[in-house]
Enzyme design. Structure first.
Site, PDB file in Angstrom:
ATOM      1  N   GLU A 127       0.823  -1.206   0.000  1.00  0.00           N
ATOM      2  CA  GLU A 127       0.000   0.000   0.000  1.00  0.00           C
ATOM      3  C   GLU A 127       0.863   1.264   0.000  1.00  0.00           C
ATOM      4  O   GLU A 127       0.456   2.302  -0.509  1.00  0.00           O
ATOM      5  CB  GLU A 127      -0.922  -0.027   1.238  1.00  0.00           C
ATOM      6  CG  GLU A 127      -2.184   0.779   1.096  1.00  0.00           C
ATOM      7  CD  GLU A 127      -3.242   0.362   2.125  1.00  0.00           C
ATOM      8  OE1 GLU A 127      -4.167  -0.366   1.772  1.00  0.00           O
ATOM      9  OE2 GLU A 127      -3.132   0.764   3.297  1.00  0.00           O
TER      10      GLU A 127
ATOM     11  N   LYS B 296     -14.501   0.913  -4.399  1.00  0.00           N
ATOM     12  CA  LYS B 296     -15.602   1.352  -3.537  1.00  0.00           C
ATOM     13  C   LYS B 296     -16.592   2.210  -4.313  1.00  0.00           C
ATOM     14  O   LYS B 296     -17.808   2.068  -4.164  1.00  0.00           O
ATOM     15  CB  LYS B 296     -15.057   2.175  -2.364  1.00  0.00           C
ATOM     16  CG  LYS B 296     -14.229   1.380  -1.372  1.00  0.00           C
ATOM     17  CD  LYS B 296     -13.895   2.269  -0.168  1.00  0.00           C
ATOM     18  CE  LYS B 296     -12.797   1.672   0.687  1.00  0.00           C
ATOM     19  NZ  LYS B 296     -12.338   2.621   1.719  1.00  0.00           N
TER      20      LYS B 296
END
EC number: 5.3.1.9
Lengths: 449, 449
Positions: free
Chosen positions: A285, A420
């Site tokens: 990440e 998302k």
């Protein structure tokens, strides 16, 4: 020093001068991080955290852990990503392998880290007849996975305990002042702990995010913080020649620039599996953006030497390999001679299993070097709370330096929103109408092809 | 067809003609496999296995499973690699998520898949007070990891039960006639099952290797074999345009040739984690040789969208992604409205969790396509024994075709020996003196640098 770094088994693939040439940039990155500058500098709270964390909140957290141990058979930890992996890693690494099945422990289960109805149904079944508490961990309180799980568990508990007693069994770790979960906690009077605003999710295991579940599992969080503080001091030195943490960052950078594309984290203890998962989030990440970064993958040896070991030895030469090795096993078992020796293993009798494991590791390293895989080694004296804290800080800081050398913002994660937005659009969330129309057109087109 | 393959979400990254151009080679590979020719042709027994397996042995195996369920609380499965991953994958995928903690089941534990003294000590502790049986699985009986575990468990059981009763609790899966374990079993009178000589470890889950533990866990191995037999017939067709299994092999080959280096297997159910581990061995060990092959990695979504999802979305463009999707979840749970809606999730109320999970998956696929990741989809109608058997055969055959197209021997694993030779040398095994001397010189040199 109970955690050390060694790159001598990579030296046949690189030159000393490559490290020397990097040292000035490492110093610069060190300076940037320690003066809280550079991209993502709002999220550098983790740097001094081990020596500056709030001791009163820490004591209150330990009391809460004790209260949970007394009031419940099991704690359900609701969180995802950085609100899940740190505690999971610590508990798997440091507790009994079959922790939840052993007498005299407070069982710890995780929820809200997926959207599987099967998983949550089975979890509710295994909890039948047990007294439970919940620790819900979310900065906003609106992340889909944990918010859904929290709805389910709150309802489950209110049925079981009533509203009042449920309040007494919910512990919230969230933002200090803002967000849906903070507001709810204030309204309902849940006990709360703070996610520091200047520490991102993947850097949060040593904050209440990780510490409350870890303490409930019966682990010594004082020792963990002491280990991290020791690492703070050890790696607080801009000179790469004596800073193993920075050496690791530099070596990663060198092999990234040579065209390697995967870093394989190797453990020889199965209990370290989730340390690897936590590490994958930390590095993946932090570095996986702007089309850059070594892809973080992991294996458990010798288990996986009998599965993807073949690929590592002889497949495409994509790898560097970083092994975590525990010098002194917490358990010793001596191999006994066998009368008939039909398996031919009597040459091992009198040796400990751990000795065999270590020779397997050394044999693997040498074989993989022969196969063209540069090998790095991180050694822990023992595996315990102290060295875990030290290792966490070692990786956190190495990651920040490595990502800075790579030229990315180590502390953002812009790509996590993409799925998302699509998900909300497809589910018909208000405000996503335009995205929904676009996606539906697109889906029609794809299936028409 | 209850397992289907779909590559429409890869079509924006390739041309139809690329598939057409491959079809003749796929036909050729099909012919080679079905006539039992080509490299590794001694290990093609798996091709017809689902329609030719020994039904008498199968019935005897089911009786043994029933006997184990009656005589014991727990079965310890001792094996590594292909003698471990298949059964583990099936049991995790198809049993209760917390199988070993549920009442009324025969618990199943694995040993001999590592050399960790901590793991084996903890395993012995969790078994305290339980009646146990053992299934030791090894073609030779001399593989270090399982042989060590077998020594420990045999001793443990002989102390607990005496020699005679221990014999009654040991089940051996090994070579038909040869090897240390076969000899020992004959001598001691253990009940035995045969590892077919023309089926390699990574292709052995549907033989007694996988089936005995799977049956003990309470799963329906008749249905599993029926699913595999159905797959045998479905994929017994050389024409790629109507054979999804061969399409998968071809698409892998196309993206390998385009320079992709990692295939990411994605599951949206956590119970599929070990299906991915099994798949990694299958493809990694079959293709990872001669410096070739896509590196097989795996993730659990949505869990890992919050860890290495960032990398997949925006890191180096190394990937193709293959998702396994279950159309109909075995458990349904409807999301309830919440009075206060502080988490903002009321737009989901009335929907099932599985619906949300599916939209997350679709949203992810579309986001990853936008990020440059070709997406493949394997859909199962449901997740049960039948579809598991079908999926296993789908992957096995796709792997054989894919590895053949890649120009490697799909059925050997020459690289697995490298670490073992070093390990034996370092441990002072007889016959490895020369290697030992060479390694010691080399180690001295490395540490002197």
């Amino acid at each position: 020093m109970s955690v050390t770094f060694d790159y001598k088994n990579a030296m046949s693939f690189m030159k000393k001068t490559e490290m020397e040439n990097l040292s000035q940039f490492v110093k610069q990155a060190h300076h940037q991080i320690h003066t809280h500058q550079g991209p993502g500098s709002d999220y550098l709270g983790w740097v001094e955290w081990p020596i500056q964390y709030d001791k009163d909140e820490f004591e209150r957290l330990k009391s809460a852990a004790k209260k949970i141990q007394e009031q419940s058979d099991a704690l359900i930890v609701i969180g995802i990503g950085g609100s899940y992996l740190g505690a999971k890693a610590a508990i798997e690494a440091l507790s009994h392998t079959f922790h939840n099945q052993m007498e005299g422990t407070t069982e710890v289960y995780f929820a809200g880290q997926n959207i599987s109805s099967t998983y949550i149904e089975h979890l509710l079944q295994v909890l039948e007849g047990k007294d439970i508490s919940i620790n819900v961990i979310s900065k906003s309180g609106t992340t889909t996975e944990p918010a859904l799980a929290f709805r389910i568990f709150r309802e489950f508990m209110e049925k079981k305990y009533g509203v009042e007693e449920t309040r007494n069994r919910i512990y919230v770790t969230t933002d200090k002042t803002e967000g849906a979960l903070r507001n709810l906690a204030t309204e309902e009077g849940f006990e709360t702990f703070v996610i520091p605003e200047n520490i991102g999710g993947r850097y949060s295991v040593l904050t209440p995010v990780g510490l409350l579940p870890i303490a409930v599992a019966g682990l010594d969080i004082d020792a963990m913080m002491a280990g991290a503080a020791s690492a703070y001091h050890q790696y607080n030195n801009p000179d790469m020649t004596t800073n193993g943490c920075y050496q690791y960052a530099a070596v990663r950078n060198i092999f990234n620039n040579k065209g390697k594309s995967i870093e394989l984290l190797v453990a020889y203890e199965p209990s370290l599996r989730y340390v690897a998962e936590w590490w994958k989030q930390l590095f993946g990440e932090s570095e996986g953006k702007d089309s850059k970064g070594l892809f973080p993958a992991s294996v458990n040896f010798t288990t996986d030497l009998h599965s993807i070991g073949q690929y590592v030895q002889e497949g495409r030469r994509l790898f560097i390999e970083t092994a975590i090795q525990i010098k002194k096993s917490s358990v010793e078992r001596t191999i006994q001679a066998d009368e008939n020796n039909m398996d031919g293993l009597n040459f091992l009798s009198g040796k400990t299993m751990d000795e065999v494991n270590k020779k397997a590791a050394l044999g693997t390293t040498l074989a993989h070097i022969d196969g063209g895989v540069p090998n790095l080694l991180i050694e822990l004296d023992e595996l315990n709370e102290y060295t875990f804290g030290e290792l966490v800080y070692f990786f956190e800081k190495a990651c920040a330096i490595s990502a800075t050398l790579l030229g990315v913002n180590p502390f953002d994660q812009p790509g996590v929103e993409a799925y998302k937005i699509n998900m909300f659009a497809l589910l018909g969330k208000e405000g996503f109408e335009e995205e929904r129309n676009q996606l539906e057109d697109r889906l029609e087109k794809i299936s028409g092809e």
